[in-house]
Design a protein around this motif. Structure first.
Motif, PDB file in Angstrom:
ATOM      1  N   PHE A 145       0.819  -1.208   0.000  1.00  0.00           N
ATOM      2  CA  PHE A 145       0.000   0.000   0.000  1.00  0.00           C
ATOM      3  C   PHE A 145       0.857   1.262   0.000  1.00  0.00           C
ATOM      4  O   PHE A 145       0.372   2.355   0.292  1.00  0.00           O
ATOM      5  CB  PHE A 145      -0.954   0.017   1.201  1.00  0.00           C
ATOM      6  N   GLY A 146       2.130   1.111  -0.309  1.00  0.00           N
ATOM      7  CA  GLY A 146       3.024   2.275  -0.426  1.00  0.00           C
ATOM      8  C   GLY A 146       3.093   3.088   0.864  1.00  0.00           C
ATOM      9  O   GLY A 146       3.089   4.311   0.828  1.00  0.00           O
ATOM     10  N   GLN A 147       3.157   2.396   2.006  1.00  0.00           N
ATOM     11  CA  GLN A 147       3.062   3.110   3.293  1.00  0.00           C
ATOM     12  C   GLN A 147       4.407   3.610   3.815  1.00  0.00           C
ATOM     13  O   GLN A 147       5.297   2.832   4.167  1.00  0.00           O
ATOM     14  CB  GLN A 147       2.387   2.218   4.336  1.00  0.00           C
ATOM     15  N   ASN A 148       4.556   4.919   3.830  1.00  0.00           N
ATOM     16  CA  ASN A 148       5.651   5.611   4.524  1.00  0.00           C
ATOM     17  C   ASN A 148       4.956   6.737   5.276  1.00  0.00           C
ATOM     18  O   ASN A 148       4.316   7.583   4.660  1.00  0.00           O
ATOM     19  CB  ASN A 148       6.658   6.201   3.529  1.00  0.00           C
ATOM     20  N   LEU A 162       4.519  10.015   7.605  1.00  0.00           N
ATOM     21  CA  LEU A 162       5.202  11.257   7.980  1.00  0.00           C
ATOM     22  C   LEU A 162       5.382  11.305   9.489  1.00  0.00           C
ATOM     23  O   LEU A 162       4.428  11.049  10.234  1.00  0.00           O
ATOM     24  CB  LEU A 162       4.364  12.460   7.552  1.00  0.00           C
ATOM     25  N   GLU A 165      -8.769  13.842   1.910  1.00  0.00           N
ATOM     26  CA  GLU A 165      -7.378  13.391   1.944  1.00  0.00           C
ATOM     27  C   GLU A 165      -7.318  11.949   1.453  1.00  0.00           C
ATOM     28  O   GLU A 165      -8.052  11.090   1.946  1.00  0.00           O
ATOM     29  CB  GLU A 165      -6.812  13.475   3.370  1.00  0.00           C
ATOM     30  N   GLY A 213      -5.444   8.525   1.450  1.00  0.00           N
ATOM     31  CA  GLY A 213      -4.463   7.786   2.241  1.00  0.00           C
ATOM     32  C   GLY A 213      -4.045   8.492   3.519  1.00  0.00           C
ATOM     33  O   GLY A 213      -2.889   8.880   3.663  1.00  0.00           O
ATOM     34  N   PRO A 214      -4.979   8.661   4.486  1.00  0.00           N
ATOM     35  CA  PRO A 214      -4.628   9.362   5.734  1.00  0.00           C
ATOM     36  C   PRO A 214      -3.632   8.597   6.592  1.00  0.00           C
ATOM     37  O   PRO A 214      -2.944   9.204   7.427  1.00  0.00           O
ATOM     38  CB  PRO A 214      -5.976   9.491   6.451  1.00  0.00           C
ATOM     39  N   GLU A 227      -9.328   5.671   2.343  1.00  0.00           N
ATOM     40  CA  GLU A 227      -8.223   4.802   2.803  1.00  0.00           C
ATOM     41  C   GLU A 227      -8.565   3.355   2.448  1.00  0.00           C
ATOM     42  O   GLU A 227      -9.718   2.925   2.570  1.00  0.00           O
ATOM     43  CB  GLU A 227      -8.019   4.979   4.317  1.00  0.00           C
ATOM     44  N   ASP A 281      -6.571   0.537   3.623  1.00  0.00           N
ATOM     45  CA  ASP A 281      -6.057  -0.435   4.599  1.00  0.00           C
ATOM     46  C   ASP A 281      -7.031  -0.577   5.778  1.00  0.00           C
ATOM     47  O   ASP A 281      -7.262   0.383   6.522  1.00  0.00           O
ATOM     48  CB  ASP A 281      -4.676   0.052   5.076  1.00  0.00           C
ATOM     49  N   LEU A 298      -5.879   0.443   9.284  1.00  0.00           N
ATOM     50  CA  LEU A 298      -5.802   1.899   9.475  1.00  0.00           C
ATOM     51  C   LEU A 298      -7.211   2.490   9.595  1.00  0.00           C
ATOM     52  O   LEU A 298      -7.437   3.412  10.381  1.00  0.00           O
ATOM     53  CB  LEU A 298      -5.039   2.546   8.311  1.00  0.00           C
ATOM     54  N   GLY A 312     -11.861   2.082   0.843  1.00  0.00           N
ATOM     55  CA  GLY A 312     -11.665   1.477  -0.472  1.00  0.00           C
ATOM     56  C   GLY A 312     -10.538   2.117  -1.255  1.00  0.00           C
ATOM     57  O   GLY A 312      -9.733   2.890  -0.720  1.00  0.00           O
ATOM     58  N   ASP A 313     -10.547   1.783  -2.542  1.00  0.00           N
ATOM     59  CA  ASP A 313      -9.447   2.119  -3.440  1.00  0.00           C
ATOM     60  C   ASP A 313      -9.658   3.510  -4.056  1.00  0.00           C
ATOM     61  O   ASP A 313     -10.656   3.722  -4.755  1.00  0.00           O
ATOM     62  CB  ASP A 313      -9.426   1.047  -4.544  1.00  0.00           C
ATOM     63  N   ALA A 314      -8.726   4.419  -3.816  1.00  0.00           N
ATOM     64  CA  ALA A 314      -8.846   5.779  -4.374  1.00  0.00           C
ATOM     65  C   ALA A 314      -8.874   5.754  -5.905  1.00  0.00           C
ATOM     66  O   ALA A 314      -9.429   6.654  -6.537  1.00  0.00           O
ATOM     67  CB  ALA A 314      -7.682   6.647  -3.884  1.00  0.00           C
ATOM     68  N   LEU A 319       0.599  10.744  -1.316  1.00  0.00           N
ATOM     69  CA  LEU A 319       0.047   9.653  -2.125  1.00  0.00           C
ATOM     70  C   LEU A 319       0.902   8.397  -2.078  1.00  0.00           C
ATOM     71  O   LEU A 319       2.136   8.481  -1.986  1.00  0.00           O
ATOM     72  CB  LEU A 319      -0.101  10.106  -3.592  1.00  0.00           C
TER      73      LEU A 319
HETATM   74  N1  SAM Z   1      -0.928  10.347   4.936  1.00  0.00           N
HETATM   75  C1  SAM Z   1      -0.101   9.449   5.735  1.00  0.00           C
HETATM   76  C2  SAM Z   1       1.170  10.160   6.122  1.00  0.00           C
HETATM   77  O1  SAM Z   1       1.498  11.150   5.466  1.00  0.00           O
HETATM   78  O2  SAM Z   1       1.825   9.717   7.056  1.00  0.00           O
HETATM   79  C3  SAM Z   1       0.180   8.131   4.990  1.00  0.00           C
HETATM   80  C4  SAM Z   1       0.835   8.253   3.647  1.00  0.00           C
HETATM   81  S1  SAM Z   1       1.314   6.703   2.934  1.00  0.00           S
HETATM   82  C5  SAM Z   1       2.586   7.254   1.820  1.00  0.00           C
HETATM   83  C6  SAM Z   1       0.036   6.306   1.761  1.00  0.00           C
HETATM   84  C7  SAM Z   1      -1.337   5.990   2.350  1.00  0.00           C
HETATM   85  O3  SAM Z   1      -2.228   5.658   1.266  1.00  0.00           O
HETATM   86  C8  SAM Z   1      -1.394   4.810   3.308  1.00  0.00           C
HETATM   87  O4  SAM Z   1      -2.226   5.125   4.390  1.00  0.00           O
HETATM   88  C9  SAM Z   1      -2.012   3.674   2.460  1.00  0.00           C
HETATM   89  O5  SAM Z   1      -2.660   2.679   3.208  1.00  0.00           O
HETATM   90  C10 SAM Z   1      -2.961   4.460   1.578  1.00  0.00           C
HETATM   91  N2  SAM Z   1      -3.268   3.802   0.290  1.00  0.00           N
HETATM   92  C11 SAM Z   1      -2.470   3.021  -0.470  1.00  0.00           C
HETATM   93  N3  SAM Z   1      -3.073   2.640  -1.596  1.00  0.00           N
HETATM   94  C12 SAM Z   1      -4.316   3.215  -1.559  1.00  0.00           C
HETATM   95  C13 SAM Z   1      -5.433   3.190  -2.443  1.00  0.00           C
HETATM   96  N4  SAM Z   1      -5.392   2.524  -3.603  1.00  0.00           N
HETATM   97  N5  SAM Z   1      -6.543   3.865  -2.092  1.00  0.00           N
HETATM   98  C14 SAM Z   1      -6.616   4.567  -0.921  1.00  0.00           C
HETATM   99  N6  SAM Z   1      -5.579   4.618  -0.033  1.00  0.00           N
HETATM  100  C15 SAM Z   1      -4.453   3.952  -0.357  1.00  0.00           C
END
Ligand code: SAM
Length: 261
Positions: free
Chosen positions: A10-13, A15, A38, A40-41, A61, A63, A66, A84-86, A104
């Motif tokens: 899910f590309g989670q990094n 902040l 927002e 992916g919170p 979101e 996940d 989360l 769901g999926d953005a 993102l």
């Molecule tokens: N906003 C947070 C921060 O800045 O710490 C998290 C950023 S993290 C790079 C990306 C976020 O997007 C994660 O919470 C992840 O689960 C969510 N995410 C990943 N793929 C997604 C999708 N297809 N649709 C919605 N959210 C998604």
């Protein structure tokens, strides 16, 4: 609450640097009454200060873990959670004018930007954090190495500016690359100019499909030597030399002639 283990898929990094978080929220300039969503919170690093200033906002979101945390943290009066999926989310359903923000998920950034572009008419602005390399491609000028399909198709629809960079150390876990904040403001619909946007997309895709080939080759299904002359364009150039306006002119010329199937 137990620790959340970042999911790569899910590309989670997340902040974690409070100064950077403040800087991004200041750049967004949230004001009471704004409708903000927002994407992916995550662990709510940006959501917290945004809800604080707005009173209420939307998030999308994917996940489930989360989402469960967000539900414990906020009442529905303060946060509307779209699970769901953005990439499939109907941003138009939130009403206009909509402001879109997010750090993102980098693994889906290009398809997500193209999906978001389809809602440009409902959006007043978008402020995103993305890989710096992607932001450089978004704002690139003709004739540069970074200039390509993403630059043309987004610059056709948005005025864009890179605001500032964010180093890997601002996140947990730290990504391998530097990130940048980009702001996108949709251009007024009467300034866009392409009679057939789907055709514009096909022409731009063809022009950048084989970067080393000249326009004579890459656009042969759309225009011939005579058309190049009419348009005042050199068929010996490569796609990266043409401006957004040149591509719009080509697309409109092809529309007038009758586009190929
Ligand atoms: N906003 C947070 C921060 O800045 O710490 C998290 C950023 S993290 C790079 C990306 C976020 O997007 C994660 O919470 C992840 O689960 C969510 N995410 C990943 N793929 C997604 C999708 N297809 N649709 C919605 N959210 C998604």
């Amino acid at each position: 609450m137990t620790e959340h283990h970042a999911r790569k898929r899910f590309g989670q990094n997340f902040l974690s640097d409070p100064n950077i978080i403040r800087k991004i929220v200041d750049a967004i300039r949230p004001a009471a009454g704004d409708t903000i969503v927002e994407i992916g919170p995550g662990l709510a690093a940006m959501t917290d200060p945004l809800v604080e200033r707005l009173g209420h906002m939307h998030v999308v979101e994917i996940d489930r873990d989360l989402i469960a945390r967000l539900k414990e943290r906020y009442s529905p009066e303060r946060l509307t959670i779209h699970e769901g999926d953005a990439l499939k989310f109907d941003f138009g359903s939130l009403g206009a004018p909509l402001r879109v923000v997010g750090n993102l998920p980098y693994n889906i950034s290009t398809p997500l930007l193209f999906h978001l572009a389809t809602f440009a008419e409902s959006v007043s602005d978008m402020t995103f954090m993305l890989q710096k390399e992607v932001v450089m491609r978004m704002v690139a000028e003709p004739g540069t190495e970074e200039y390509g399909r993403l630059s043309v198709m987004l610059q056709y629809r948005f005025r864009m500016g890179r605001l500032f960079d964010v180093p890997p150390g601002a996140f947990r876990p730290a990504p391998k690359v530097t990130s940048s904040i980009v702001r996108m403001v949709p251009l007024p619909p009467d300034q866009l100019g392409a009679q057939d946007e789907e055709l514009l997309g096909r022409i731009v895709t063809a022009a950048f499909g084989q970067r080393r080939k000249t326009l004579r080759n890459t656009l042969r299904d759309f225009i011939d030597e005579q058309d190049f002359a009419t348009l005042g364009l050199d068929p010996g150039l490569r796609g990266e030399r043409l401006s957004v306006a040149d591509y719009v002119n080509i697309a409109n010329h092809v529309s007038r002639k009758g586009a190929p199937a």
